[in-house]
Design a protein around this motif. Structure first.
Motif, PDB file in Angstrom:
ATOM      1  N   ALA B 241      -8.338  48.693  -6.116  1.00 26.59           N
ATOM      2  CA  ALA B 241      -6.925  48.657  -5.712  1.00 26.59           C
ATOM      3  C   ALA B 241      -5.986  49.100  -6.829  1.00 26.59           C
ATOM      4  CB  ALA B 241      -6.528  47.267  -5.202  1.00 26.59           C
ATOM      5  N   LEU B 242      -6.549  49.726  -7.848  1.00 28.06           N
ATOM      6  CA  LEU B 242      -5.753  50.110  -9.024  1.00 28.06           C
ATOM      7  C   LEU B 242      -5.791  51.606  -9.308  1.00 28.06           C
ATOM      8  CD1 LEU B 242      -6.961  47.178 -11.235  1.00 28.06           C
ATOM      9  CD2 LEU B 242      -4.587  47.586 -10.620  1.00 28.06           C
ATOM     10  N   GLY B 243      -6.383  52.357  -8.404  1.00 25.41           N
ATOM     11  CA  GLY B 243      -6.441  53.796  -8.627  1.00 25.41           C
ATOM     12  C   GLY B 243      -7.533  54.210  -9.599  1.00 25.41           C
ATOM     13  N   HIS B 244      -8.541  53.361  -9.826  1.00 29.65           N
ATOM     14  CA  HIS B 244      -9.598  53.693 -10.787  1.00 29.65           C
ATOM     15  C   HIS B 244     -10.897  54.172 -10.128  1.00 29.65           C
ATOM     16  CE1 HIS B 244      -7.052  52.211 -13.781  1.00 29.65           C
ATOM     17  NE2 HIS B 244      -7.419  50.943 -13.809  1.00 29.65           N
ATOM     18  N   CYS B 245     -11.302  53.517  -9.038  1.00 24.47           N
ATOM     19  CA  CYS B 245     -12.681  53.718  -8.562  1.00 24.47           C
ATOM     20  C   CYS B 245     -12.824  54.867  -7.570  1.00 24.47           C
ATOM     21  CB  CYS B 245     -13.212  52.428  -7.935  1.00 24.47           C
ATOM     22  SG  CYS B 245     -12.431  52.028  -6.363  1.00 24.47           S
ATOM     23  N   GLY B 246     -11.753  55.262  -6.921  1.00 24.69           N
ATOM     24  CA  GLY B 246     -11.810  56.371  -5.965  1.00 24.69           C
ATOM     25  C   GLY B 246     -12.288  55.959  -4.577  1.00 24.69           C
ATOM     26  N   HIS B 247     -12.546  54.680  -4.373  1.00 22.65           N
ATOM     27  CA  HIS B 247     -13.060  54.206  -3.080  1.00 22.65           C
ATOM     28  C   HIS B 247     -12.121  54.523  -1.921  1.00 22.65           C
ATOM     29  CE1 HIS B 247     -16.771  51.939  -3.153  1.00 22.65           C
ATOM     30  NE2 HIS B 247     -16.516  51.622  -1.912  1.00 22.65           N
ATOM     31  N   CYS B 248     -10.832  54.466  -2.204  1.00 24.04           N
ATOM     32  CA  CYS B 248      -9.843  54.584  -1.129  1.00 24.04           C
ATOM     33  C   CYS B 248      -9.315  56.002  -0.991  1.00 24.04           C
ATOM     34  CB  CYS B 248      -8.668  53.665  -1.443  1.00 24.04           C
ATOM     35  SG  CYS B 248      -7.811  54.211  -2.924  1.00 24.04           S
ATOM     36  N   GLN B 249      -9.974  56.946  -1.655  1.00 20.22           N
ATOM     37  CA  GLN B 249      -9.420  58.298  -1.714  1.00 20.22           C
ATOM     38  C   GLN B 249      -9.383  58.951  -0.333  1.00 20.22           C
ATOM     39  OE1 GLN B 249     -11.163  60.471  -4.917  1.00 20.22           O
ATOM     40  NE2 GLN B 249      -9.755  62.191  -4.653  1.00 20.22           N
ATOM     41  N   PHE B 250      -8.288  59.625  -0.055  1.00 22.17           N
ATOM     42  CA  PHE B 250      -8.057  60.267   1.238  1.00 22.17           C
ATOM     43  C   PHE B 250      -7.477  61.633   0.906  1.00 22.17           C
ATOM     44  CE2 PHE B 250      -5.242  60.184   5.228  1.00 22.17           C
ATOM     45  CZ  PHE B 250      -6.289  60.569   6.049  1.00 22.17           C
ATOM     46  N   GLY B 251      -8.352  62.664   0.855  1.00 23.18           N
ATOM     47  CA  GLY B 251      -7.916  63.943   0.304  1.00 23.18           C
ATOM     48  C   GLY B 251      -7.489  63.703  -1.129  1.00 23.18           C
ATOM     49  N   GLY B 252      -6.303  64.165  -1.482  1.00 23.43           N
ATOM     50  CA  GLY B 252      -5.816  63.973  -2.835  1.00 23.43           C
ATOM     51  C   GLY B 252      -5.068  62.664  -3.029  1.00 23.43           C
ATOM     52  N   VAL B 253      -5.074  61.825  -2.019  1.00 30.37           N
ATOM     53  CA  VAL B 253      -4.265  60.603  -2.055  1.00 30.37           C
ATOM     54  C   VAL B 253      -5.154  59.395  -2.354  1.00 30.37           C
ATOM     55  CG1 VAL B 253      -2.896  59.039  -0.595  1.00 30.37           C
ATOM     56  CG2 VAL B 253      -2.588  61.507  -0.390  1.00 30.37           C
ATOM     57  N   PHE B 254      -4.717  58.548  -3.288  1.00 32.61           N
ATOM     58  CA  PHE B 254      -5.364  57.248  -3.497  1.00 32.61           C
ATOM     59  C   PHE B 254      -4.546  56.235  -2.695  1.00 32.61           C
ATOM     60  CE2 PHE B 254      -8.313  57.561  -7.294  1.00 32.61           C
ATOM     61  CZ  PHE B 254      -8.373  58.946  -7.272  1.00 32.61           C
ATOM     62  N   VAL B 255      -5.134  55.766  -1.608  1.00 29.82           N
ATOM     63  CA  VAL B 255      -4.347  54.920  -0.696  1.00 29.82           C
ATOM     64  C   VAL B 255      -3.867  53.644  -1.392  1.00 29.82           C
ATOM     65  CG1 VAL B 255      -4.397  53.603   1.481  1.00 29.82           C
ATOM     66  CG2 VAL B 255      -5.422  55.877   1.374  1.00 29.82           C
ATOM     67  N   CYS B 256      -4.662  53.115  -2.339  1.00 30.49           N
ATOM     68  CA  CYS B 256      -4.285  51.848  -2.992  1.00 30.49           C
ATOM     69  C   CYS B 256      -3.064  52.014  -3.888  1.00 30.49           C
ATOM     70  CB  CYS B 256      -5.461  51.287  -3.777  1.00 30.49           C
ATOM     71  SG  CYS B 256      -5.913  52.252  -5.230  1.00 30.49           S
ATOM     72  N   LYS B 257      -2.933  53.189  -4.491  1.00 34.22           N
ATOM     73  CA  LYS B 257      -1.909  53.383  -5.519  1.00 34.22           C
ATOM     74  C   LYS B 257      -0.765  54.248  -5.008  1.00 34.22           C
ATOM     75  CE  LYS B 257      -3.161  55.946  -9.064  1.00 34.22           C
ATOM     76  NZ  LYS B 257      -2.273  57.084  -9.195  1.00 34.22           N
ATOM     77  N   ASP B 258      -1.107  55.359  -4.353  1.00 28.97           N
ATOM     78  CA  ASP B 258      -0.074  56.260  -3.803  1.00 28.97           C
ATOM     79  C   ASP B 258       0.465  55.694  -2.494  1.00 28.97           C
ATOM     80  OD1 ASP B 258      -0.787  57.997  -5.871  1.00 28.97           O
ATOM     81  OD2 ASP B 258      -2.326  58.957  -4.625  1.00 28.97           O
ATOM     82  N   GLY B 259      -0.335  54.871  -1.821  1.00 34.28           N
ATOM     83  CA  GLY B 259       0.015  54.270  -0.539  1.00 34.28           C
ATOM     84  C   GLY B 259       0.045  52.773  -0.696  1.00 34.28           C
ATOM     85  N   PRO B 260      -0.165  51.969   0.333  1.00 36.16           N
ATOM     86  CA  PRO B 260      -0.597  52.440   1.655  1.00 36.16           C
ATOM     87  C   PRO B 260       0.500  53.145   2.448  1.00 36.16           C
ATOM     88  CG  PRO B 260      -0.270  50.054   1.718  1.00 36.16           C
ATOM     89  CD  PRO B 260      -0.101  50.476   0.282  1.00 36.16           C
ATOM     90  N   SER B 272      -6.038  64.574  10.978  1.00 42.37           N
ATOM     91  CA  SER B 272      -6.917  64.947  12.082  1.00 42.37           C
ATOM     92  C   SER B 272      -8.309  65.346  11.606  1.00 42.37           C
ATOM     93  CB  SER B 272      -6.284  66.070  12.902  1.00 42.37           C
ATOM     94  OG  SER B 272      -5.922  67.097  12.035  1.00 42.37           O
ATOM     95  N   LEU B 273      -8.568  65.237  10.296  1.00 47.65           N
ATOM     96  CA  LEU B 273      -9.912  65.559   9.819  1.00 47.65           C
ATOM     97  C   LEU B 273     -10.855  64.417  10.187  1.00 47.65           C
ATOM     98  CD1 LEU B 273      -9.264  67.112   6.298  1.00 47.65           C
ATOM     99  CD2 LEU B 273      -9.625  68.255   8.476  1.00 47.65           C
ATOM    100  N   GLN B 274     -12.107  64.801  10.548  1.00 45.71           N
ATOM    101  CA  GLN B 274     -13.021  63.786  11.054  1.00 45.71           C
ATOM    102  C   GLN B 274     -13.404  62.768   9.979  1.00 45.71           C
ATOM    103  OE1 GLN B 274     -16.477  65.322  12.969  1.00 45.71           O
ATOM    104  NE2 GLN B 274     -15.642  64.745  14.936  1.00 45.71           N
ATOM    105  N   GLU B 275     -13.755  63.216   8.818  1.00 47.26           N
ATOM    106  CA  GLU B 275     -14.207  62.296   7.775  1.00 47.26           C
ATOM    107  C   GLU B 275     -13.796  62.843   6.432  1.00 47.26           C
ATOM    108  OE1 GLU B 275     -14.868  59.105   6.762  1.00 47.26           O
ATOM    109  OE2 GLU B 275     -15.802  59.219   8.733  1.00 47.26           O
ATOM    110  N   LEU B 276     -13.326  61.959   5.579  1.00 47.97           N
ATOM    111  CA  LEU B 276     -12.972  62.406   4.234  1.00 47.97           C
ATOM    112  C   LEU B 276     -13.663  61.530   3.222  1.00 47.97           C
ATOM    113  CD1 LEU B 276      -9.183  63.177   4.448  1.00 47.97           C
ATOM    114  CD2 LEU B 276     -10.938  64.745   3.757  1.00 47.97           C
TER     115      LEU B 276
END
Ligand SMILES: Cc1cc2nc3c(=O)[nH]c(=O)nc-3n(C[C@H](O)[C@H](O)[C@H](O)COP(=O)(O)OP(=O)(O)OC[C@H]3O[C@@H](n4cnc5c(N)ncnc54)[C@H](O)[C@@H]3O)c2cc1C
Ligand code: FES
Lengths: 154, 276
Positions: B241-260, B272-276
């Motif tokens: 949840a800190l933008g370190h591990c990349g688990h939440c990455q969605f394209g170029g977006v880190f959902v934990c840090k840039d989002g949610p 609309s992409l099937q899987e990222l």
């Protein structure tokens, strides 16, 4: 009080219709009202009317015999109730029930179909207004089938 | 390095629990240290059930409240189920707040369309508390809430209260209902054209299942809303949840840090992409 020509012309389904076409449609139209709980039509019945809601709310329902009715869409002011009148064999595919006092314009479907057959330009106008409604209902059905609020794995 | 508080789960206790729906509970939890009590609507905490695991959960309570944090959790798997089963006075770990919030300051002066689906009403509830507290700062406010059926309506009593207000327009719709339901049946995107908002001055906040948000965003764009005026709250599995591990990455977006909460232009093409 507004006459039927005014009411038809103002309803979103026929808004902007050429006055000569509007006159043709009005020849098939009359004012109706439904009390809460009253059915506009039942599944399997002849689709010989279409209803343009002026005020009120109508639920479209599928009956599960001996159990319950499932409402899959409600329609309100400005909406068209029923599309089966446009395609053979002209039978309703579900029930439509007023859930509030509903005032509508009922259009005799046989009369309208005859006028559309006789004047394809009118038929094209009517189809152009009907198609977006059919498409939006198809898209809504797709979303309902996806059951997006359920568990992701279901 | 972020301050250690942000890495370490803070032990806190459950103060109260309320069943909202069959598998959904709201937990009132101690805030922990004062400096971690404040949050922005839209942000989340990582909640850790000792011995089970840790998941992100959004704040669902009043951002002005300082004595407790509310979390509304739906039991879908091991951690969320364990959270909903925690009794009063049980301990859990909590870290955060994390992530971006809804752009409430930027939206001042504009009309607001708050559009929630299912459990998505929970992360939007703090927005409602905020905008109703500072009602004069916003134009017309509409809440459109869609869920599966009448028995799945979240925060029903509060919705009834909001519906009675003159300064808030509340529309609730369900995907299907029994004949006793007097309200609206229909999917959220189909109702967007009936909201009658001023597209040139409306900001929309969307929270719910991704498909619902995607189709609702399309309907809003079709209705004339500017892409930059549409914000979505995204969900991805998270670890740090800190933008370190990349688990939440969605394209170029880190959902934990840039989002949610993200503006639509940042998500366009990814949704609309099937899987990222
Ligand atoms: C920023 C953010 C905020 C969140 N806020 C909340 C919140 O306020 N309340 C809440 O209950 N959840 C919230 N979530 C979702 C929650 O973190 C996940 O559901 C989490 O994965 C549940 O973990 P689990 O171990 O219980 O189940 P998992 O083992 O992760 O999942 C079990 C099964 O449930 C399915 N599943 C997982 N998540 C969901 C979901 N959201 N909806 C439907 N099915 C799902 C999975 O596909 C899987 O098959 C949030 C997620 C994020 C990223
Ligand atoms: S959860 Fe680790 S980078 Fe987002």
């Amino acid at each position: 009080m507004k006459d039927i020509a005014q009411l038809v012309g103002e309803h979103p389904f026929f808004q902007g219709l050429d006055p000569s076409f509007c006159q043709l449609v009005c020849g098939c139209a009359r004012n109706v009202r439904f009390e809460p709980g009253e059915y506009l039509f039942h599944e399997g019945g002849d689709a010989d009317q279409l209803y343009l809601i002026r005020h009120g709310r109508v639920a479209l329902e599928i009956a599960v015999p001996g159990k319950w009715s499932l409402s899959f869409q409600t329609l309100q002011d400005g909406d068209l109730v029923g599309v089966s009148w446009a395609v053979p064999p002209y039978h309703w595919a579900y029930d439509a029930r007023a859930i509030e006092l509903t005032r509508a314009i009922a259009v005799d479907a046989r009369c309208l179909r005859q006028k559309c057959d006789a004047d394809p330009a009118l038929g094209y106008e009517v189809l152009q207004r009907l198609l977006p409604i059919l498409i939006s209902r198809l898209q809504a059905t797709r979303l309902q089938i996806l059951d997006v609020y359920g568990d992701r794995d279901q | 390095m972020p301050p250690p508080d942000f890495m370490m789960p803070m032990p806190v206790k459950v103060m109260q629990r309320r069943q909202e729906l069959a598998t959904t509970w709201t937990l009132d939890v101690e805030t922990g240290p004062d400096e971690l009590a404040a949050f922005t609507p839209g942000q989340f905490n990582m909640l850790y059930v000792f011995g089970v695991g840790e998941i992100p959960v959004s704040f669902s309570g009043d951002p002005a409240g300082r004595d407790r944090h509310c979390f509304t959790v739906r039991a879908v798997g091991p951690v969320s189920r364990a959270l909903t089963e925690l009794p009063i006075a049980a301990s859990l770990g909590k870290r955060g707040p994390y992530g971006t919030g809804w752009p409430l300051a930027a939206a001042e002066g504009a009309d607001l369309a708050l559009i929630a689906g299912g459990l998505g009403l929970a992360p939007l509830r703090p927005v409602l508390y905020h905008v109703l507290r500072y009602r004069q700062r916003y134009g017309r406010i509409t809440l459109l809430y869609g869920t599966r059926s009448p028995s799945d309506i979240l925060f029903r009593d509060e919705l009834d209260g909001w519906r009675r207000r003159q300064d808030l327009e509340v529309r609730v719709t369900v995907d299907h209902a029994g004949s006793e339901w007097p309200g609206q049946v229909g999917v959220v995107p189909a109702l967007v054209p009936t909201l009658g908002f001023d597209a040139s001055n409306t900001v929309a906040f969307l929270c719910g299942p991704e498909v619902m948000m995607r189709l609702t965003a399309s309907a809003l764009l079709d209705a004339g809303l500017a892409p930059a005026g549409i914000y979505l709250s995204m969900e991805r599995n998270m670890k740090c949840a800190l933008g370190h591990c990349g688990h939440c990455q969605f394209g170029g977006v880190f959902v934990c840090k840039d989002g949610p909460v993200l503006p639509y232009p940042r998500l366009r093409g990814l949704l609309s992409l099937q899987e990222l």
